[in-house]
Each structure stands twice: as C-alpha cells, then as structure tokens.
Design a protein around this motif. Structure first.
Motif, PDB file in Angstrom:
ATOM      1  N   ARG A   7      16.206   8.082  22.638  1.00 54.25           N
ATOM      2  CA  ARG A   7      16.166   7.545  24.003  1.00 54.25           C
ATOM      3  C   ARG A   7      15.846   8.681  24.959  1.00 54.25           C
ATOM      4  NH1 ARG A   7      21.715   4.814  25.285  1.00 54.25           N
ATOM      5  NH2 ARG A   7      22.538   6.360  23.825  1.00 54.25           N
ATOM      6  N   PRO A   8      14.835   8.527  25.789  1.00 59.64           N
ATOM      7  CA  PRO A   8      14.473   9.630  26.692  1.00 59.64           C
ATOM      8  C   PRO A   8      15.530   9.916  27.751  1.00 59.64           C
ATOM      9  CG  PRO A   8      13.151   7.687  27.160  1.00 59.64           C
ATOM     10  CD  PRO A   8      13.899   7.396  25.896  1.00 59.64           C
ATOM     11  N   TYR A   9      16.263   8.883  28.181  1.00 64.34           N
ATOM     12  CA  TYR A   9      17.296   9.070  29.210  1.00 64.34           C
ATOM     13  C   TYR A   9      18.564   8.316  28.829  1.00 64.34           C
ATOM     14  CZ  TYR A   9      13.588  10.881  32.203  1.00 64.34           C
ATOM     15  OH  TYR A   9      12.548  11.628  32.719  1.00 64.34           O
ATOM     16  N   TRP A 261      14.106  13.505  46.647  1.00 62.52           N
ATOM     17  CA  TRP A 261      13.707  12.530  45.631  1.00 62.52           C
ATOM     18  C   TRP A 261      12.489  13.047  44.855  1.00 62.52           C
ATOM     19  CZ3 TRP A 261      15.615   7.676  44.163  1.00 62.52           C
ATOM     20  CH2 TRP A 261      16.678   7.174  44.921  1.00 62.52           C
ATOM     21  N   GLY A 262      11.547  13.649  45.563  1.00 65.50           N
ATOM     22  CA  GLY A 262      10.342  14.127  44.910  1.00 65.50           C
ATOM     23  C   GLY A 262      10.624  15.159  43.840  1.00 65.50           C
ATOM     24  N   GLY A 263      11.594  16.041  44.082  1.00 64.64           N
ATOM     25  CA  GLY A 263      11.947  17.043  43.092  1.00 64.64           C
ATOM     26  C   GLY A 263      12.346  16.420  41.766  1.00 64.64           C
ATOM     27  N   VAL A 264      13.074  15.306  41.830  1.00 62.59           N
ATOM     28  CA  VAL A 264      13.462  14.615  40.602  1.00 62.59           C
ATOM     29  C   VAL A 264      12.226  14.117  39.861  1.00 62.59           C
ATOM     30  CG1 VAL A 264      14.813  12.709  39.631  1.00 62.59           C
ATOM     31  CG2 VAL A 264      15.679  13.955  41.610  1.00 62.59           C
ATOM     32  N   GLY A 265      11.239  13.625  40.589  1.00 59.39           N
ATOM     33  CA  GLY A 265      10.019  13.135  39.964  1.00 59.39           C
ATOM     34  C   GLY A 265       9.281  14.231  39.216  1.00 59.39           C
ATOM     35  N   ALA A 266       9.149  15.409  39.847  1.00 59.84           N
ATOM     36  CA  ALA A 266       8.482  16.526  39.176  1.00 59.84           C
ATOM     37  C   ALA A 266       9.259  16.942  37.934  1.00 59.84           C
ATOM     38  CB  ALA A 266       8.339  17.703  40.137  1.00 59.84           C
ATOM     39  N   ALA A 267      10.587  16.991  38.045  1.00 61.01           N
ATOM     40  CA  ALA A 267      11.422  17.363  36.901  1.00 61.01           C
ATOM     41  C   ALA A 267      11.279  16.351  35.759  1.00 61.01           C
ATOM     42  CB  ALA A 267      12.879  17.476  37.337  1.00 61.01           C
ATOM     43  N   MET A 268      11.239  15.078  36.092  1.00 63.62           N
ATOM     44  CA  MET A 268      11.072  14.046  35.068  1.00 63.62           C
ATOM     45  C   MET A 268       9.755  14.230  34.319  1.00 63.62           C
ATOM     46  SD  MET A 268      12.396  10.625  37.048  1.00 63.62           S
ATOM     47  CE  MET A 268      13.635   9.698  36.154  1.00 63.62           C
ATOM     48  N   ASP A 269       8.702  14.530  35.051  1.00 63.78           N
ATOM     49  CA  ASP A 269       7.402  14.636  34.403  1.00 63.78           C
ATOM     50  C   ASP A 269       7.366  15.797  33.416  1.00 63.78           C
ATOM     51  OD1 ASP A 269       4.672  13.529  34.277  1.00 63.78           O
ATOM     52  OD2 ASP A 269       4.102  15.532  34.924  1.00 63.78           O
ATOM     53  N   VAL A 270       7.849  16.971  33.830  1.00 58.34           N
ATOM     54  CA  VAL A 270       7.785  18.114  32.918  1.00 58.34           C
ATOM     55  C   VAL A 270       8.737  17.922  31.742  1.00 58.34           C
ATOM     56  CG1 VAL A 270       6.984  19.706  34.703  1.00 58.34           C
ATOM     57  CG2 VAL A 270       9.441  19.483  34.286  1.00 58.34           C
ATOM     58  N   TYR A 271       9.894  17.321  31.976  1.00 60.27           N
ATOM     59  CA  TYR A 271      10.834  17.044  30.885  1.00 60.27           C
ATOM     60  C   TYR A 271      10.226  16.080  29.872  1.00 60.27           C
ATOM     61  CZ  TYR A 271      14.423  14.188  28.592  1.00 60.27           C
ATOM     62  OH  TYR A 271      15.132  13.458  27.674  1.00 60.27           O
ATOM     63  N   GLU A 272       9.638  14.996  30.362  1.00 59.21           N
ATOM     64  CA  GLU A 272       9.063  13.995  29.454  1.00 59.21           C
ATOM     65  C   GLU A 272       7.906  14.578  28.653  1.00 59.21           C
ATOM     66  OE1 GLU A 272       8.136  10.692  31.980  1.00 59.21           O
ATOM     67  OE2 GLU A 272      10.241  10.418  32.565  1.00 59.21           O
ATOM     68  N   ARG A 273       7.095  15.421  29.283  1.00 62.56           N
ATOM     69  CA  ARG A 273       5.993  16.045  28.564  1.00 62.56           C
ATOM     70  C   ARG A 273       6.512  17.020  27.504  1.00 62.56           C
ATOM     71  NH1 ARG A 273       1.159  14.859  30.826  1.00 62.56           N
ATOM     72  NH2 ARG A 273       1.216  13.944  32.922  1.00 62.56           N
ATOM     73  N   ALA A 274       7.533  17.799  27.844  1.00 60.05           N
ATOM     74  CA  ALA A 274       8.104  18.733  26.875  1.00 60.05           C
ATOM     75  C   ALA A 274       8.759  17.992  25.716  1.00 60.05           C
ATOM     76  CB  ALA A 274       9.115  19.648  27.565  1.00 60.05           C
ATOM     77  N   ARG A 275       9.426  16.897  26.030  1.00 58.86           N
ATOM     78  CA  ARG A 275      10.087  16.112  24.978  1.00 58.86           C
ATOM     79  C   ARG A 275       9.058  15.559  23.994  1.00 58.86           C
ATOM     80  NH1 ARG A 275      11.025  10.649  24.491  1.00 58.86           N
ATOM     81  NH2 ARG A 275      12.819  10.057  23.187  1.00 58.86           N
ATOM     82  N   ARG A 276       7.993  14.946  24.523  1.00 61.36           N
ATOM     83  CA  ARG A 276       6.952  14.398  23.646  1.00 61.36           C
ATOM     84  C   ARG A 276       6.306  15.496  22.798  1.00 61.36           C
ATOM     85  NH1 ARG A 276       5.570  11.322  28.282  1.00 61.36           N
ATOM     86  NH2 ARG A 276       3.858  12.767  28.745  1.00 61.36           N
ATOM     87  N   TYR A 277       5.994  16.603  23.454  1.00 60.09           N
ATOM     88  CA  TYR A 277       5.312  17.690  22.756  1.00 60.09           C
ATOM     89  C   TYR A 277       6.162  18.220  21.602  1.00 60.09           C
ATOM     90  CZ  TYR A 277       2.837  22.119  22.061  1.00 60.09           C
ATOM     91  OH  TYR A 277       2.144  23.172  21.516  1.00 60.09           O
ATOM     92  N   MET A 350       8.570  25.805  26.339  1.00 62.44           N
ATOM     93  CA  MET A 350       8.630  24.936  25.165  1.00 62.44           C
ATOM     94  C   MET A 350       7.250  24.581  24.641  1.00 62.44           C
ATOM     95  SD  MET A 350      11.741  22.562  26.544  1.00 62.44           S
ATOM     96  CE  MET A 350      11.981  21.549  25.085  1.00 62.44           C
ATOM     97  N   LEU A 351       6.248  24.641  25.498  1.00 65.51           N
ATOM     98  CA  LEU A 351       4.880  24.377  25.071  1.00 65.51           C
ATOM     99  C   LEU A 351       4.143  25.642  24.660  1.00 65.51           C
ATOM    100  CD1 LEU A 351       5.554  21.631  26.508  1.00 65.51           C
ATOM    101  CD2 LEU A 351       3.135  21.532  27.118  1.00 65.51           C
TER     102      LEU A 351
END
Length: 397
Positions: A7-9, A261-277, A350-351
């Motif tokens: 589960r991603p979150y 709020w925007g900071g959370v969005g940027a954090a989500m994107d890099v986290y999700e990309r690192a998780r997938r990778y 991580m990448l």
C-alpha cells in the motif's frame, strides 16, 4: 505466510472531505497529470513557462478559486489547498503562477480594493484575460519589507501619485497586465509616509518589467522585475482599504497557506517515484526496496508526508472557521516545505545516477524546492516568527 499487498499510503484524509472537495481534488489531479505533466520537463529544460496552459487554468476555475463573487469559484480552504497540492505535485513553478494570480494579485484587490477596481479587474483575472503580479521584494529589502525604498508621492490635493523604485523576484511580471505594487506613500498634506498598495498597469509611461534570466530553479516559472521611473498612477488606482504592512503581509499569508499544501504535493510525487523505482530496480538478486536502508528511507518519507497532510487539513478547517492565524500559516509553510525538500533529497539518492535525469522528475523538484524554501518568507524567518509566538520575545525587529 504470504507477503501483504503493498500500500503506498497508510494515512488518508479522504473520509474527512466533503463530496465536492473530493471531486475538485480528483479533477485537479486528472488535469495536472494529463495536461501539465507531459509538457513540464521540456519547459523546465528550456527555461520557459507553458503559456498555452493559462486559459486552461482559467477554464478549470483555478484562478481566484478561493475568492467569492466577481466570476471566482468561491471554493473553501481545503478544496483550494487540494488544487495547490496537485499543481505542485507536477511543478512548483506551475503552482506559483496560480498562487500569485489568486493570492497575491487578485486577493488584495478583492480584500482592499474599491468596488470599481473589483469590477474592472477580478472577472478578467478569473478568466485569464488579465494576468497580475505582486510587487513587494526589492534588491535591498527582502525579509525586512518595512525597509522598502519604492516610494509614491501625491501630486497636490486629491491628485495622482508618482511612483519610483524597483521590485525584484516578481513571479509573472514579464507577462503581467497589472502589478499590485506596495510603496511608501506620502499623501498630500502629510509629512509621514505610510505603505500603500497601487494597481500599476502595463503601458503606463516609465513602467517596465524586464525578465530575470539564468535561474537554475523554478525554470518553468516566469520571473522578472518591476521598474518604476516617474510612473504617474491615477489616485483611483490606489487600494483604499488598507494602510501599512498589514496589506502586503496579509496577502503573503494567503499565499503561504497554499504553499503549505503544495509542499505536500511535491513530497508525494518524489516519494511515489522513489517507491516505484526501488520496487522495480533489482540489485544483488532482489528489488532494492527489499533492503533495510531503502525501506527506512521510504518509511521516513511516508510518515512525514502523512503528518504534513494532516497538518494542512487541520489548518484548512481552522481557516474555514475563521480561526487560522498568520503564525500558524508560518508553521504550515515552514514544516511542509522542509519535509518536501528533505523528501526530494532522499528520493534523489534512492535513484542513484538516474536521480539527476530529467525523465525521472526528482531533480527538478529538488531544484524548485530550494527556491520555495526561501521565498515568501525564508525558513529562518518563519522559525523566528514561531519562536516569537512561543516565547513572546522577538529575535528580530
């Protein structure tokens, strides 16, 4: 025992949202992923702003969306925050454009303008017929806006004003049709200047907006200066509803809320990309997500994002109830931009070498967040503002 389904979150605020907030969040996400994400990396590399999207931002209702009336959507703080989150999930510069238009250009006219000013500008700004910017920061006046040198002098009783000065680091200025400029103002008959806001329009003699070049951050955002050389501004262009630093600082509070709020969005994107990778990248015979140090990094990013999202939602509800104060907004901006910056740095490691490549989007976020960390109140100034609230003692004047 079979492995659990990943589960991603583990934390969601979906159950805390109203139905309209869910729909707005979902539509903002879909728009950003289908319209903005495919073009953003090319614009970042070229150092250009995707002007072709401005009309679509307006069609989505993003411009002025937190304001009521005058063609604006009148969304609540949580729905507005969700839009800012999704915009920054793709790029901080894109969120900056919409944030400046809404919170720094439209908001002061909406909050402090005359009815004539509101009727003239806000409908056009909501539909992107007019683009605005916000002039406060100067070459020698950043964290101390009270030291600004830009000044205005009234030409006789009831006369127009002459503005002189320079503003720097102004998002949208090279394409703006109007600038909300803050200046130390000497009104006729007064010996003491007071800070006032003026609507300075494109085409006024002596007003220019040179573009800033050479940025290594926020490259898909257009930045420039405001140069005022004996600019005659009609008295009816002065915002009548506010005097002093309260005016520009209240606008910054609106913008900082969206950045939180925007900071959370940027954090989500890099986290999700690192998780997938890391789940796909195989080394030493297994995905690197299966190694302890990688999992530690993912867990720490995940948990910080969860806390940042809950904080944003909590403060959004306080804002909705009219109970959110500026120092709480400082806390939101400080904490969530810091978490985003830290997540981007961690995700980059991580990448490995791929982390610096544009196609993986991590380094772009990291470079952008270095700017977000210091603009609209540096991390350090927000720290001291919070410290003053906690102790009652000011560490700066």
């Amino acid at each position: 025992m079979p492995a659990p389904e990943p589960r991603p979150y583990l934390v969601s605020i979906d159950h805390l949202l109203e139905e309209d907030e869910r729909l707005i969040w979902s539509s903002a996400h879909d728009f950003c992923q289908t319209k903005v994400l495919p073009v953003i990396e090319a614009h970042y590399e070229a150092g250009t702003f995707p002007k072709q999207l401005i009309g679509e931002f307006a069609e989505m209702g993003f411009l002025g969306c937190s304001l009521e009336g005058y063609g604006c959507a009148g969304l609540g703080p949580v729905a507005y925050g969700a839009i800012m989150l999704e915009l920054e999930r793709v790029d901080s510069g894109i969120r900056s454009f919409c944030s400046v238009q809404t919170a720094l250009a439209m908001y002061p006219i909406w909050a402090y303008g005359s009815e004539e000013q509101k009727q003239r500008w806000l409908p056009k700004m909501a539909t992107a017929e007019a683009i605005g910017c916000f002039g406060l920061t100067e070459p020698n006046s950043g964290s101390d806006p009270g030291s600004m040198r830009t000044h205005a002098k009234q030409q006789g009783p009831g006369g127009d004003f002459v503005l002189n000065g320079q503003k720097m680091w102004i998002t949208n200025s090279p394409i703006a049709d109007l600038a909300v400029v803050w200046a130390k103002t000497l009104e006729h008959g007064s010996e003491t200047p007071v800070i006032r806001g003026f609507i300075v329009e494109r085409g006024m003699k002596g007003f220019s907006t040179p573009e800033t070049h050479g940025k290594l951050s926020l490259r898909a955002s257009i930045t420039g200066e405001l140069v005022l050389d004996e600019v005659v501004v009609p008295k009816d262009n002065m915002l009548p509803g506010v005097r002093g630093l309260k005016g520009p600082l209240s606008c910054l509070t609106q913008a900082r809320y969206g950045i939180g709020w925007g900071g959370v969005g940027a954090a989500m994107d890099v986290y999700e990309r690192a998780r997938r990778y890391t789940m796909e990248r195989v080394q030493f015979g297994k995905p690197i997500a299966g190694f302890q140090l990688t999992q530690q990094k993912l867990v720490e990013m995940h948990d910080e994002i969860a806390k940042g999202l809950l904080l944003a939602h909590h403060f959004g509800r306080l804002k909705q109830a009219g109970k959110l104060d500026p120092v709480q907004v400082s806390m939101l901006k400080r904490e969530n931009v810091q978490l985003a910056r830290n997540c981007a740095r961690t995700a980059r490691t991580m990448l490995g070498g791929n982390g610096i490549m544009g196609e993986f989007h991590i380094m772009r976020h990291l470079c952008n967040l270095e700017t977000v960390y210091t603009y609209e109140g540096t991390h350090e100034i927000h720290t001291l503002a919070i410290g003053r609230a906690l102790t009652g003692l000011a560490a700066f004047s």
